[in-house]
Design a protein around this motif. Structure first.
Motif, PDB file in Angstrom:
ATOM      1  N   PRO A 103       0.927  -1.171  -0.081  1.00  0.00           N
ATOM      2  CA  PRO A 103       0.022  -0.013  -0.076  1.00  0.00           C
ATOM      3  C   PRO A 103       0.875   1.063   0.163  1.00  0.00           C
ATOM      4  O   PRO A 103       1.991   1.074   0.424  1.00  0.00           O
ATOM      5  CB  PRO A 103      -0.765  -0.061   1.220  1.00  0.00           C
ATOM      6  CG  PRO A 103      -0.125  -1.097   2.180  1.00  0.00           C
ATOM      7  CD  PRO A 103       0.763  -1.863   1.367  1.00  0.00           C
ATOM      8  N   ASP A 163      -0.279  -5.170   2.862  1.00  0.00           N
ATOM      9  CA  ASP A 163      -1.616  -5.653   2.798  1.00  0.00           C
ATOM     10  C   ASP A 163      -1.818  -6.815   3.629  1.00  0.00           C
ATOM     11  O   ASP A 163      -2.819  -6.571   4.470  1.00  0.00           O
ATOM     12  CB  ASP A 163      -1.668  -6.097   1.408  1.00  0.00           C
ATOM     13  CG  ASP A 163      -1.765  -5.090   0.265  1.00  0.00           C
ATOM     14  OD1 ASP A 163      -2.175  -3.923   0.612  1.00  0.00           O
ATOM     15  OD2 ASP A 163      -1.209  -5.325  -0.727  1.00  0.00           O
ATOM     16  N   HIS A 166      -4.596  -6.516   6.721  1.00  0.00           N
ATOM     17  CA  HIS A 166      -5.860  -7.468   7.051  1.00  0.00           C
ATOM     18  C   HIS A 166      -5.899  -8.373   8.247  1.00  0.00           C
ATOM     19  O   HIS A 166      -7.043  -8.790   8.567  1.00  0.00           O
ATOM     20  CB  HIS A 166      -5.659  -8.399   5.684  1.00  0.00           C
ATOM     21  CG  HIS A 166      -6.870  -9.059   5.435  1.00  0.00           C
ATOM     22  ND1 HIS A 166      -6.840 -10.735   5.678  1.00  0.00           N
ATOM     23  CD2 HIS A 166      -8.044  -9.006   4.800  1.00  0.00           C
ATOM     24  CE1 HIS A 166      -7.979 -11.151   5.385  1.00  0.00           C
ATOM     25  NE2 HIS A 166      -8.855 -10.125   4.825  1.00  0.00           N
TER      26      HIS A 166
END
Length: 242
Positions: A9, A228, A232
């Protein structure tokens, strides 16, 4: 030429998301520049920069923002973030001058006013090529013209320094775009190791340079985690080092 393009990201999105997931109630940022990172934070915040160029809504979702137009050395000398916020910051983002001695001082001063569960984030420590690690920014002299506007300086040195002198820290390298984020946990505000050995560290590392072979070895020796995956599956264990 060795080039490592991080695939995670964007760093500002990662920092904002981590602050939310930690339910941060206090935030400190060194190196605010245009305010793009600070604008994504949703709690009371402190921003430090000697030359603000604010272009974003840094008050968004906050009850207060405290701005200090001075160097980080001057800020930590003259102010205590714990007094300003009424508590130690839960998240601290360090993105000041891209020379390792400055970032080292910023880390020393930040850990001192943090609490054990604070998270300190270092920017630009995972350069994508060796050219951008020069101590003096020289965009015109770059062979890699596509990435020539980017300059990380030699703050990559923070990783071997912290691994050598502070093995008690949990160090997680994250593949944020464009030049990575280092997440530091298991902080010890009472530690004086780096402060006591500051000038020895400078002497040992000031002449080290990153070349093509060096950057390949750097990534071979320092695994980089997926931003990520961290976002998550966020939990404290993801920030525990080996």
């Amino acid at each position: 030429m060795f080039i490592r393009n991080h695939q995670g990201p964007q760093y500002r999105e990662f920092i904002a998301a981590i602050a939310r997931k930690k339910n941060a109630r206090g935030y400190l940022e060194v190196g605010v520049r245009d305010g793009g990172t600070l604008a994504g934070i949703g709690c009371e915040a402190i921003g430090v920069d000697p030359e603000f160029k604010i272009r974003y809504d840094i008050l968004a979702n906050k009850n207060a923002v405290h701005l200090y137009s001075k160097t980080s050395d001057e800020f930590f000398r003259d102010h205590d973030p714990r007094v300003i916020l009424g508590r130690s910051p839960d998240v601290i983002f360090l993105d000041g001058l891209h020379q390792f001695e400055y970032l080292l001082r910023d880390f020393i001063n930040s850990e001192r006013i943090a609490h054990r569960d604070s998270l300190i984030l270092l920017d630009d420590c995972l350069p994508i090529n060796a050219e951008m690690t020069e101590r003096v920014y020289n965009q015109a002299g770059r062979r890699d013209r596509e990435n020539a506007p980017s300059w990380t300086g030699d703050v990559w040195k923070m990783i071997p320094i912290l691994k050598t002198y502070r093995p008690d820290l949990h160090i997680t390298l994250v593949d944020t775009r464009p030049t990575g984020t280092v997440c530091l946990t298991n902080l010890d505000p009472s530690s004086t190791v780096l402060r006591d050995r500051y000038y020895q560290i400078l002497q040992d590392y000031i002449l080290e340079e990153m070349d093509e072979a060096g950057i390949e070895q750097f990534y071979a020796s320092n695994p980089v985690a997926s931003g990520d995956v961290i976002l998550h599956e966020f939990n404290a264990s993801l920030f525990v080092g080996p």
